[in-house]
Design an enzyme around this catalytic site. Structure first.
Site, short mmCIF file in Angstrom:
data_model
loop_
_atom_site.label_atom_id
_atom_site.label_comp_id
_atom_site.label_asym_id
_atom_site.label_seq_id
_atom_site.Cartn_x
_atom_site.Cartn_y
_atom_site.Cartn_z
N PHE A 13 -7.57 2.45 4.80
CA PHE A 13 -6.83 1.25 4.42
C PHE A 13 -7.25 0.01 5.18
O PHE A 13 -6.67 -1.06 4.99
CB PHE A 13 -5.31 1.46 4.49
CG PHE A 13 -4.80 2.03 5.79
CD1 PHE A 13 -4.80 1.28 6.94
CD2 PHE A 13 -4.28 3.32 5.83
CE1 PHE A 13 -4.31 1.80 8.13
CE2 PHE A 13 -3.79 3.85 7.02
CZ PHE A 13 -3.80 3.08 8.17
N GLU A 48 0.84 -1.20 0.00
CA GLU A 48 0.00 0.00 0.00
C GLU A 48 0.87 1.24 0.00
O GLU A 48 1.99 1.21 0.52
CB GLU A 48 -0.87 0.05 1.27
CG GLU A 48 -1.96 -0.98 1.31
CD GLU A 48 -2.67 -0.98 2.67
OE1 GLU A 48 -2.53 -0.03 3.44
OE2 GLU A 48 -3.37 -1.97 2.92
N ARG A 58 -2.96 9.46 11.29
CA ARG A 58 -3.83 8.30 11.44
C ARG A 58 -5.20 8.74 11.90
O ARG A 58 -5.33 9.60 12.76
CB ARG A 58 -3.19 7.38 12.49
CG ARG A 58 -3.80 6.01 12.62
CD ARG A 58 -3.36 5.15 11.46
NE ARG A 58 -3.78 3.77 11.60
CZ ARG A 58 -2.98 2.80 12.02
NH1 ARG A 58 -1.73 3.04 12.39
NH2 ARG A 58 -3.42 1.56 12.07
N LYS A 64 6.72 -1.25 7.55
CA LYS A 64 6.95 -0.03 6.76
C LYS A 64 8.31 -0.23 6.12
O LYS A 64 9.29 -0.51 6.79
CB LYS A 64 6.88 1.23 7.60
CG LYS A 64 7.58 1.15 8.93
CD LYS A 64 7.26 2.36 9.77
CE LYS A 64 7.84 2.12 11.16
NZ LYS A 64 7.54 3.08 12.14
N LYS A 122 2.29 4.43 1.48
CA LYS A 122 2.39 4.97 2.85
C LYS A 122 2.23 6.48 2.75
O LYS A 122 3.07 7.17 2.18
CB LYS A 122 3.72 4.61 3.50
CG LYS A 122 3.81 5.10 4.93
CD LYS A 122 5.04 4.53 5.63
CE LYS A 122 4.99 4.72 7.14
NZ LYS A 122 5.18 6.10 7.57
N ARG A 128 -4.63 8.74 16.37
CA ARG A 128 -3.84 7.57 16.76
C ARG A 128 -3.85 7.38 18.28
O ARG A 128 -3.78 6.26 18.77
CB ARG A 128 -2.43 7.81 16.25
CG ARG A 128 -1.46 6.73 16.52
CD ARG A 128 -0.11 7.21 16.04
NE ARG A 128 0.90 6.30 16.51
CZ ARG A 128 1.85 5.81 15.73
NH1 ARG A 128 1.92 6.15 14.48
NH2 ARG A 128 2.74 4.99 16.22
#
Ligand code: AMP
Length: 544
Positions: free
Chosen positions: A340, A250, A257, A417, A252, A271
């Site tokens: 996502f 995906e 968030r 990541k 980034k 987040r």
């Protein structure tokens, strides 16, 4: 439960070094807590509010020191409290060092110290959090003073720590989970699951005690009650493809968030599970327009310019921090959702469903506003996706295990990541291959070599991550240096230096250097360098 009893337990727990014994002591405390169990389950972790509730006590150290000073007597100032703090290093020890009970305060009216209870401390602290507007500081100070004024040493110690959210008795989330399981004979896994979906230790402790395992099983996600975000760790394409059959790749996004809770009303959480709904009205409007069933989504909000291209992270921060004049802020910076993940749809929890299924559910819900995504086991395809993401101004890519569950708050191996290249190498182009089809008139794959004392040794090829336009330029640059051609393959006089990124250097019989680069990526032509300035094989050996 009297607050003194809570303090005595906390003191015993703090003095216990062994983890198992600590769990047993916390379990004992829970078993004795009666109606106060939910509050006690939070207090042992230094919390007044459940983790999903972003209400803050909002008591700064200065206010706390002032309240302690007032309760400690006329001759004591906040500066004295700070001096003692410098000496003892910790506010609990400072609060315990004053003799609150002995001074002439409220207690004089009640004819001695009336016992503080856990419930009272909870109620008072909550009222304090709700105080706002003019005079609220003084109200908070009075309330806190009133509490300290009724404390004996141990009570003062844990009250001060609770107020400043520094409980420090060695009780983490895992300890509370294990203690709930031990005290009320419920399985740890079910307790863990209930905690993950509810984020409320008080609720889970009480349910475990009163309704057992069956009760815990009935605790589900609730739209409007945020859960902790699943986290990623750094990793490489190699890690992903070595561990999984294929990777979900995906974009980034460099944004913030956000967890979307949509039912009749839409709420957005950061987040840290703070409610950020008011700061992002266009995301709320988007969700209202697009979603027609209750759902919980995970995603990133990004700031975009008029052309829809991403703006730097600072721009989204400005929007999050803005409390007033949101309309103006909205005109200055536009934000958009890139969802996502999908944790819940219409009464159905999806945390345990594999990622590919959650993605299918997400695709059913939303046509737009989703993150860009690819499922692939082909390094070249992943590389090309990454390059496109970088070219579009995004931060890079995330690699996710398609079969993995959603684990709130967990930084596991299932979301990676992609690490940026640690270093780049400057390598000499010693060969190339003509492309095919549309690219037949361009050189497409470039053979790279490192310098040695007496020549050049090959170490890999780069092919991906180069646009057609760039290929045309590179062909023009290299064409004059072609010395031999055989079929599609050409040998090139070592003149041109490429800067190349990579994930790893490994031993390999494929190239003459004895090494190969994993996932080499073209970065730039090093116009200012000649072949004599390229990296040596010796340096490559050192980098391994
Ligand atoms: P980091 O903050 O560097 O640990 O990276 C993890 C963060 O990247 C997440 O918490 C998200 O805010 C953000 N992010 C951006 N795009 C994605 C994505 N497609 N999947 C998961 N996280 C993402």
């Amino acid at each position: 439960m009297e607050f003194a009893a809570f303090a005595a337990h906390a003191s015993a727990i703090e003095a216990e070094p062994a983890d198992l014994e600590t769990v047993a002591l916390v379990a004992e405390l829970f078993a004795e807590s009666g109606d106060d169990l939910p509050v006690v389950a939070r207090f042992v972790q230094g919390r007044v509010f459940p983790a999903h509730d972003s209400t803050k006590l909002d008591i700064g150290p200065a206010l706390c020191y002032e309240a302690i000073a007032r309760a400690a007597g006329q001759n004591v100032t906040a500066a004295d409290v700070e001096d003692r703090l410098a000496d003892r290093g910790e506010i609990g020890a400072v609060a315990a060092s004053y003799d609150f009970g002995g001074q002439q305060g409220l207690s004089a009216f009640t004819g001695g110290r009336d016992k503080l209870t856990v419930a009272e401390v909870d109620t008072e602290l909550r009222s304090l959090a709700a105080a706002e507007g003019a005079g609220s500081e003084e109200t908070k100070l009075q309330t806190l003073f009133g509490l300290f004024n009724r404390c004996a040493a141990d009570e003062a110690k844990y009250l001060a720590r609770l107020v400043l959210a520094e409980m420090r008795i060695g009780v983490g989330e895992g300890t509370v989970r294990d203690a709930i399981a031990e005290a009320f004979a419920v399985p740890i896994e079910e307790t863990e699951r209930a905690l993950q979906v509810s984020n409320d230790y008080g609720l889970v402790a009480e349910t475990a005690r009163d309704e057992g395992e069956a009760g815990l099983e009935r605790i589900h996600l609730e739209v409007g009650r945020p859960v902790q975000a699943m986290l990623a760790q750094a990793g490489t394409v190699t890690d992903a493809l070595d561990s999984w059959e294929a990777a979900v790749v995906e974009t980034k996004y460099d944004g913030a968030r956000v967890q979307v809770h949509a039912s009749e009303a839409v709420r957005l959480y950061s987040r840290n599970m703070e409610d950020v709904t008011d700061a992002l009205p266009e995301v709320v409007e988007f969700v209202e327009a697009e979603l027609d069933v209750p759902a919980i989504l995970d995603g990133e909000v990004v700031a975009v310019d008029d052309a829809g291209d991403p703006l730097p992270f600072q721009e989204i921060l400005k929007r999050f921090r803005r409390k007033h004049d949101i309309g103006r802020a909205r005109e200055e910076v536009t934000v958009e959702l890139r969802a996502f993940d999908c944790l819940h749809v219409d009464g159905e929890d999806l945390l345990s469903a594999p990622l590919d299924e959650r993605h299918a559910r997400l695709d059913d819900l939303l046509d737009v506003g989703r993150s860009e995504r690819l499922v692939s086991d082909d390094p070249d395809e992943i590389e090309a996706f990454e390059q496109a993401a970088l070219d579009a101004g995004h931060e890079g890519i995330m690699l996710k295990d398609p079969s993995s569950r959603y684990t709130p708050g967990n930084r596991g191996k299932h979301w990676l990541k992609r690490k940026p290249d640690v270093e780049t190498l400057d390598l000499v182009v010693t060969g190339a291959e003509w492309g095919e089809g549309r690219r037949a008139s361009f050189l497409g794959t470039f053979l790279l070599a490192a310098r040695t004392d007496d020549g050049y040794e090959t170490i890999g090829k780069v092919a991906t991550g180069i646009t057609d336009e760039r290929l045309a330029e590179l062909t023009e640059l290299l064409d004059p240096h072609i010395v031999r051609q055989e079929g599609q393959t050409v040998d090139i006089r070592p003149e041109v230096v490429f800067e190349v990124g990579y994930e790893e250097i490994q031993q390999s019989p494929t190239y003459s250097s004895g090494y190969a680069l994993r996932f080499p990526r073209f970065v730039e032509v090093r116009e200012e360098k000649s072949a004599a300035d390229a990296d040596t094989l010796e340096r490559i050996e050192r980098l391994r």
